[in-house]
Design a protein around this motif. Sequence first.
Motif, PDB file in Angstrom:
ATOM      1  N   CYS A 133       0.829  -1.203   0.000  1.00 25.21           N
ATOM      2  CA  CYS A 133       0.000   0.000   0.000  1.00 25.21           C
ATOM      3  C   CYS A 133       0.864   1.255   0.000  1.00 25.21           C
ATOM      4  CB  CYS A 133      -0.939  -0.014   1.200  1.00 25.21           C
ATOM      5  SG  CYS A 133      -2.286  -1.219   1.089  1.00 25.21           S
ATOM      6  N   LEU A 134       2.001   1.207   0.687  1.00 27.17           N
ATOM      7  CA  LEU A 134       2.911   2.347   0.683  1.00 27.17           C
ATOM      8  C   LEU A 134       3.499   2.556  -0.704  1.00 27.17           C
ATOM      9  CD1 LEU A 134       4.266   4.543   2.383  1.00 27.17           C
ATOM     10  CD2 LEU A 134       6.073   2.900   2.942  1.00 27.17           C
ATOM     11  N   ALA A 135       3.849   1.473  -1.381  1.00 29.67           N
ATOM     12  CA  ALA A 135       4.366   1.584  -2.753  1.00 29.67           C
ATOM     13  C   ALA A 135       3.334   2.236  -3.671  1.00 29.67           C
ATOM     14  CB  ALA A 135       4.742   0.192  -3.275  1.00 29.67           C
ATOM     15  N   ALA A 136       2.082   1.805  -3.571  1.00 29.88           N
ATOM     16  CA  ALA A 136       1.030   2.379  -4.412  1.00 29.88           C
ATOM     17  C   ALA A 136       0.804   3.850  -4.098  1.00 29.88           C
ATOM     18  CB  ALA A 136      -0.262   1.580  -4.236  1.00 29.88           C
ATOM     19  N   HIS A 137       0.903   4.200  -2.827  1.00 29.67           N
ATOM     20  CA  HIS A 137       0.740   5.600  -2.423  1.00 29.67           C
ATOM     21  C   HIS A 137       1.857   6.458  -3.013  1.00 29.67           C
ATOM     22  CE1 HIS A 137      -0.171   9.082   0.040  1.00 29.67           C
ATOM     23  NE2 HIS A 137       1.065   9.065   0.515  1.00 29.67           N
ATOM     24  N   LEU A 138       3.081   5.984  -2.951  1.00 25.81           N
ATOM     25  CA  LEU A 138       4.202   6.730  -3.516  1.00 25.81           C
ATOM     26  C   LEU A 138       4.053   6.895  -5.026  1.00 25.81           C
ATOM     27  CD1 LEU A 138       6.997   5.028  -1.432  1.00 25.81           C
ATOM     28  CD2 LEU A 138       6.494   7.479  -1.388  1.00 25.81           C
ATOM     29  N   HIS A 139       3.582   5.836  -5.687  1.00 26.95           N
ATOM     30  CA  HIS A 139       3.359   5.924  -7.128  1.00 26.95           C
ATOM     31  C   HIS A 139       2.289   6.956  -7.456  1.00 26.95           C
ATOM     32  CE1 HIS A 139       1.778   4.205 -11.072  1.00 26.95           C
ATOM     33  NE2 HIS A 139       2.998   4.628 -11.340  1.00 26.95           N
ATOM     34  N   ALA A 140       1.253   7.024  -6.618  1.00 29.51           N
ATOM     35  CA  ALA A 140       0.207   8.033  -6.844  1.00 29.51           C
ATOM     36  C   ALA A 140       0.759   9.444  -6.636  1.00 29.51           C
ATOM     37  CB  ALA A 140      -0.966   7.779  -5.899  1.00 29.51           C
ATOM     38  N   ARG A 141       1.688   9.599  -5.708  1.00 27.39           N
ATOM     39  CA  ARG A 141       2.295  10.914  -5.474  1.00 27.39           C
ATOM     40  C   ARG A 141       3.224  11.312  -6.613  1.00 27.39           C
ATOM     41  NH1 ARG A 141       5.358  11.652  -0.090  1.00 27.39           N
ATOM     42  NH2 ARG A 141       5.234  13.824  -0.803  1.00 27.39           N
ATOM     43  N   LEU A 142       3.866  10.317  -7.242  1.00 23.70           N
ATOM     44  CA  LEU A 142       4.818  10.609  -8.316  1.00 23.70           C
ATOM     45  C   LEU A 142       4.627   9.579  -9.432  1.00 23.70           C
ATOM     46  CD1 LEU A 142       7.188  12.480  -9.120  1.00 23.70           C
ATOM     47  CD2 LEU A 142       8.734  10.831  -8.045  1.00 23.70           C
ATOM     48  N   ALA A 285      11.835   9.933  -9.831  1.00 20.55           N
ATOM     49  CA  ALA A 285      11.547  10.122 -11.253  1.00 20.55           C
ATOM     50  C   ALA A 285      12.848  10.343 -12.021  1.00 20.55           C
ATOM     51  CB  ALA A 285      10.609  11.307 -11.449  1.00 20.55           C
ATOM     52  N   PRO A 286      12.838  10.132 -13.345  1.00 16.90           N
ATOM     53  CA  PRO A 286      14.063  10.308 -14.140  1.00 16.90           C
ATOM     54  C   PRO A 286      14.666  11.697 -14.038  1.00 16.90           C
ATOM     55  CG  PRO A 286      12.421   9.112 -15.407  1.00 16.90           C
ATOM     56  CD  PRO A 286      11.729   9.593 -14.171  1.00 16.90           C
ATOM     57  N   ASP A 287      13.844  12.722 -13.786  1.00 19.05           N
ATOM     58  CA  ASP A 287      14.376  14.084 -13.703  1.00 19.05           C
ATOM     59  C   ASP A 287      14.908  14.437 -12.319  1.00 19.05           C
ATOM     60  OD1 ASP A 287      12.075  14.332 -12.224  1.00 19.05           O
ATOM     61  OD2 ASP A 287      11.077  15.754 -13.560  1.00 19.05           O
ATOM     62  N   GLY A 288      14.960  13.448 -11.418  1.00 22.43           N
ATOM     63  CA  GLY A 288      15.520  13.670 -10.096  1.00 22.43           C
ATOM     64  C   GLY A 288      14.520  14.007  -9.012  1.00 22.43           C
ATOM     65  N   ARG A 289      13.256  14.187  -9.353  1.00 18.56           N
ATOM     66  CA  ARG A 289      12.254  14.449  -8.322  1.00 18.56           C
ATOM     67  C   ARG A 289      12.075  13.212  -7.440  1.00 18.56           C
ATOM     68  NH1 ARG A 289       7.067  15.494 -11.068  1.00 18.56           N
ATOM     69  NH2 ARG A 289       8.084  14.444 -12.819  1.00 18.56           N
ATOM     70  N   VAL A 290      11.921  13.452  -6.142  1.00 21.45           N
ATOM     71  CA  VAL A 290      11.817  12.371  -5.165  1.00 21.45           C
ATOM     72  C   VAL A 290      10.646  12.654  -4.232  1.00 21.45           C
ATOM     73  CG1 VAL A 290      12.961  11.145  -3.278  1.00 21.45           C
ATOM     74  CG2 VAL A 290      14.298  11.927  -5.243  1.00 21.45           C
ATOM     75  N   VAL A 291       9.868  11.621  -3.929  1.00 20.74           N
ATOM     76  CA  VAL A 291       8.855  11.723  -2.878  1.00 20.74           C
ATOM     77  C   VAL A 291       9.140  10.629  -1.856  1.00 20.74           C
ATOM     78  CG1 VAL A 291       7.067  12.780  -4.310  1.00 20.74           C
ATOM     79  CG2 VAL A 291       7.206  10.284  -4.158  1.00 20.74           C
ATOM     80  N   THR A 292       8.922  10.950  -0.584  1.00 22.47           N
ATOM     81  CA  THR A 292       9.205  10.027   0.508  1.00 22.47           C
ATOM     82  C   THR A 292       8.011   9.988   1.454  1.00 22.47           C
ATOM     83  OG1 THR A 292      11.542  10.647   0.377  1.00 22.47           O
ATOM     84  CG2 THR A 292      10.846   9.435   2.328  1.00 22.47           C
ATOM     85  N   SER A 293       7.676   8.807   1.937  1.00 25.76           N
ATOM     86  CA  SER A 293       6.589   8.644   2.902  1.00 25.76           C
ATOM     87  C   SER A 293       6.986   7.603   3.938  1.00 25.76           C
ATOM     88  CB  SER A 293       5.292   8.205   2.205  1.00 25.76           C
ATOM     89  OG  SER A 293       4.845   9.168   1.284  1.00 25.76           O
ATOM     90  N   ARG A 294       6.362   7.726   5.106  1.00 26.70           N
ATOM     91  CA  ARG A 294       6.535   6.731   6.160  1.00 26.70           C
ATOM     92  C   ARG A 294       5.183   6.176   6.556  1.00 26.70           C
ATOM     93  NH1 ARG A 294       9.627  10.799   9.769  1.00 26.70           N
ATOM     94  NH2 ARG A 294      11.775  10.759   8.990  1.00 26.70           N
ATOM     95  N   LEU A 295       5.213   4.985   7.144  1.00 29.06           N
ATOM     96  CA  LEU A 295       4.004   4.367   7.655  1.00 29.06           C
ATOM     97  C   LEU A 295       4.338   3.703   8.986  1.00 29.06           C
ATOM     98  CD1 LEU A 295       1.340   2.544   5.581  1.00 29.06           C
ATOM     99  CD2 LEU A 295       2.114   1.479   7.689  1.00 29.06           C
ATOM    100  N   ARG A 296       3.471   3.885   9.955  1.00 28.37           N
ATOM    101  CA  ARG A 296       3.670   3.268  11.269  1.00 28.37           C
ATOM    102  C   ARG A 296       2.415   2.470  11.632  1.00 28.37           C
ATOM    103  NH1 ARG A 296       6.944   4.374  15.924  1.00 28.37           N
ATOM    104  NH2 ARG A 296       6.064   3.348  17.760  1.00 28.37           N
ATOM    105  N   GLY A 297       2.628   1.261  12.164  1.00 21.86           N
ATOM    106  CA  GLY A 297       1.488   0.437  12.525  1.00 21.86           C
ATOM    107  C   GLY A 297       1.786  -0.459  13.697  1.00 21.86           C
ATOM    108  N   PRO A 298       0.840  -1.311  14.073  1.00 20.32           N
ATOM    109  CA  PRO A 298       1.061  -2.257  15.163  1.00 20.32           C
ATOM    110  C   PRO A 298       2.169  -3.248  14.815  1.00 20.32           C
ATOM    111  CG  PRO A 298      -1.270  -2.122  14.567  1.00 20.32           C
ATOM    112  CD  PRO A 298      -0.503  -1.416  13.501  1.00 20.32           C
ATOM    113  N   GLU A 299       2.566  -4.016  15.813  1.00 16.37           N
ATOM    114  CA  GLU A 299       3.552  -5.089  15.622  1.00 16.37           C
ATOM    115  C   GLU A 299       3.110  -6.010  14.478  1.00 16.37           C
ATOM    116  OE1 GLU A 299       4.682  -9.214  16.130  1.00 16.37           O
ATOM    117  OE2 GLU A 299       2.695  -8.372  16.570  1.00 16.37           O
ATOM    118  N   GLY A 300       4.073  -6.612  13.791  1.00 18.63           N
ATOM    119  CA  GLY A 300       3.811  -7.287  12.528  1.00 18.63           C
ATOM    120  C   GLY A 300       2.799  -8.415  12.578  1.00 18.63           C
TER     121      GLY A 300
END
Length: 347
Positions: A133-142, A285-300
């Motif tokens: 889900c974090l990967a999909a969120h990052l893709h939506a951001r960039l 992205a190829p032009d150097g743009r970067v987006v970063t996100s974090r996610l915190r949740g319960p124990e695995g």
Amino acid sequence: MLLIYGVTGYTGRLIVERAVAAGLRPMLAGRDAASVQAVAAPHGLSTRAASLHDTGALDALLDGVRVLLHCAGPFSHTYRPMIDACLRHRVHYLDITGELEVFEAIAARDGEAKRAGIMFMPGTGFDVVPSDCLAAHLHARLPEATSLALGFRTLGGVSRGTALTMVQNLGRPGWIREHGALRPVPAAFHTRTIDFGDGPKLGVTIPWGDVSTAYHSTGIGNVRVYMSVHPKQLAMLRRSRALGWLLRSGFVQRRLANKVRAAPPGPSDRARAEGASLLWGEATAPDGRVVTSRLRGPEGYTLTADTAIRIAQRVLAGDAPSGFQTPSRAYGADFILESPGVSRTDL
């Protein structure tokens, strides 16, 4: 009807408890009838038993079942007979694997699942729901991103099942994805410093399931996944490159597996309550743009029980797109935010 197979293991028991708390009355199953009954009796649940090596028994196991949640690993040894049985009986298949080769093998059977009108979704737990889900969120951001890095840090310990899978993979190569293709790499191939929200930590590449699933979910062709490690662990991983032949030997595998089986089944209730899952992701992205996100949740393991049962509920309700699916592809990047205690931060 929901059938949960592999309920006598540490994670299987947690999933049964979560299912009952959610108001479900699943059928419980495993290889040993008496052991399954011991898990089912306190909840008043029905049981079945079947060996994965007995086709006739598996056919009887799935009679009247709509959804199978498979919890008996290592899944590289157990997924195939279950997938075949689900195709024969048109039963939706879910599991809690994190094994890259299992994701790839099940993805290759996408067409069979579509023709049968059923969904295949491996990885409905901590492997890989939050990271997918974090990967999909990052893709939506960039959306233009061509490279993706994911990392995780877990606080709380591991179960016997997880440890046995780790033993099985000792001495084997790591994996990354480059230009859409899987590439084998040495153990501890690449390191980087990652801030999961609790300060800089050392991260090392591992063959985590997202090397497979993040590509299917986002189409991003370059994927690396990192795990937080102590410098001593990193040194051990690097030494394993030269000792792979020994670590893969039957003698060493048996000795290590016996040590794992002698250990506690998994983290205590207190350890799980005090633990946490910390995830980080970066898309470039190829032009150097970067987006970063974090996610915190319960124990695995707590998170695994929650996401696996919530996905099973969706499928039981008819929300099950046919074919091979990843959590975010089927239910969206925000699915993980429905789990109690999960938060996401965009940096």
